[in-house]
Scaffold this motif. Structure first.
Motif, short mmCIF file in Angstrom:
data_model
loop_
_atom_site.label_atom_id
_atom_site.label_comp_id
_atom_site.label_asym_id
_atom_site.label_seq_id
_atom_site.Cartn_x
_atom_site.Cartn_y
_atom_site.Cartn_z
N SER A 115 0.84 -1.19 0.00
CA SER A 115 0.00 0.00 0.00
C SER A 115 0.88 1.24 0.00
N TYR A 140 -3.90 3.52 -2.66
CA TYR A 140 -3.38 2.59 -3.65
C TYR A 140 -3.04 1.28 -2.94
N THR A 142 -2.26 -3.06 -3.55
CA THR A 142 -2.03 -4.21 -4.42
C THR A 142 -1.94 -5.46 -3.56
N LEU A 163 -4.21 -8.22 -7.52
CA LEU A 163 -5.40 -7.38 -7.61
C LEU A 163 -5.00 -5.95 -7.26
N THR A 165 -6.05 -1.96 -6.79
CA THR A 165 -7.13 -1.00 -6.58
C THR A 165 -6.53 0.38 -6.33
N GLU A 166 -7.13 1.38 -6.97
CA GLU A 166 -6.70 2.77 -6.81
C GLU A 166 -7.93 3.64 -6.58
N ARG A 167 -7.85 4.51 -5.58
CA ARG A 167 -8.94 5.45 -5.31
C ARG A 167 -8.34 6.84 -5.10
N SER A 172 -12.18 5.87 -8.94
CA SER A 172 -11.42 4.68 -8.58
C SER A 172 -11.22 3.80 -9.80
N THR A 174 -9.84 -0.46 -10.86
CA THR A 174 -9.46 -1.81 -10.41
C THR A 174 -8.90 -2.58 -11.58
N MET A 206 -6.43 -0.50 -17.40
CA MET A 206 -7.25 -0.03 -16.31
C MET A 206 -7.90 1.30 -16.68
#
Length: 346
Positions: A115, A140, A142, A163, A165-167, A172, A174, A206
């Motif tokens: 993160s 962020y 992973t 996996l 994920t970004e916000r 956001s 994925t 993405m």
């Protein structure tokens, strides 16, 4: 070269290259800074960072999850745990944790989590370019699941599914990425000589979505109130890389060990890189490391990373194996990177 080892290596390498398919590419310096999920390229683990990220062919155990999943099975422990923290550029913090377990007859399975922490960032708008008084903090994350196994005592393979994920405020994204790798130790029947190949960050593009893409608009020549429309964000490819590495491990007397490693990295969003590392170990207790990164001559003025260095201390007691490592990485134009790691083996 042992015929059995050679055949298995060729078969595994063929499968890996087939998995890559048509994604082979030359370095593309003109696309620097444009991929999705650039956090995938941020390294983790002090030992390998101190070696300049060059240890693709020889990295082993839990530290290999990021660098080459084929090396994860090369461990003498039933369970390993790793915790790492890096101060990255522009005060970004990188937290990383992983755990692996080996199962007889099955292989080694690992779980990892990375993160990024950015701190609070001021919200700005077209009407308030200096800030609205509100703040937000990007997130962020992973998460990776790794499997690695020894095909023989010299050939190992591994793969990781990640996996992503970004916000960022009210948008956001994925995505899913894959790493695959292979290692061959004792290559060409030379004790201590190893080679490795890895392909990382393969996956679909993405795309960001969310309420932050909504904008208010009025329809001209129509008797209707203003309504929202959504901006369509573009999709971006992942920063895939292909890496080829060679390493050599030499024992001088009983307590002194030298290791040299080198790596070539082919990138789809930046120019090719070359990495070198050297490690001296005394009595499997004290380690001194150094490395260097260099890119193609055409981008030397903008390539920000260079020299690396680090130290490590290893100690075993009461069935517990403890290692503490530190790494320094020089960064042009920004503050240098510092990483501290704690590794446990049971």
């Amino acid at each position: 070269m042992n015929l059995k080892h050679e055949k298995l290596f060729i078969v595994a390498l063929s499968v890996l290259l087939a998995f890559v398919g048509d994604t082979a590419y030359a370095g593309r310096g003109e696309k620097v800074g444009t991929p999705a999920a650039p956090e995938l390229l941020i390294p983790v683990g002090s030992r390998e960072i101190a070696l300049g990220g060059s240890s693709l062919s020889s990295t082993s155990g839990i530290e290999a999850i990021y660098w080459n999943p084929a090396g994860v099975a090369r461990t003498s422990f039933g369970t390993e745990a790793l915790f790492s923290y890096m101060t990255y550029i522009d005060d970004i913090g990188v937290q990383y944790a992983a755990v692996t377990s080996s199962f007889s007859g099955l292989g080694t399975i690992g779980l990892s989590l990375k993160s990024l922490s950015f701190g609070d960032i001021e919200v700005t708008t077209e009407d308030a370019p200096d800030g609205t008084g509100q703040t937000f903090s990007p997130a962020y994350l992973t998460v990776g699941l790794t499997y690695s196994t020894l095909l023989t005592d010299r050939v190992s393979v591994g793969a990781t599914t990640k996996l992503i994920t970004e916000r960022i405020d009210r948008v956001s994204a994925t995505g899913v990425a894959f790493d695959v790798g292979i290692q061959y130790s004792g290559f060409a029947n030379v004790e201590g000589l190893s080679i490795g190949v890895a392909v990382k960050n393969l996956g679909a593009p993405m795309q960001f979505d969310g309420s932050g893409l909504l904008r208010e608009a009025s329809v001209g020549d129509a008797l209707r109130p203003a309504s929202n429309y959504k901006i369509q964000a573009s999709s971006d490819e992942l920063p895939s890389v292909i890496e080829f590495g060679v390493g050599y491990h030499y024992r001088l007397e009983e307590r002194n060990v030298f290791s040299f490693s080198t790596l070539f990295q082919n990138n789809n969003f930046s120019d090719d890189e070359y990495k070198f590392g050297l490690e001296y170990g005394y009595d499997n207790t004290l380690f001194i490391r150094g490395g260097y990164n260099v890119a193609q001559e055409s981008v030397q003025d903008t390539y920000i990373f260079g020299a690396t260095a680090g130290v490590g201390v290893h100690y075993a007691f009461s069935g517990l194996d403890l290692a503490i490592d530190y790494a320094f990485r020089d960064a042009k134009f920004f503050s240098s990177n510092h990483t501290i790691s704690l590794k446990l083996g049971f």
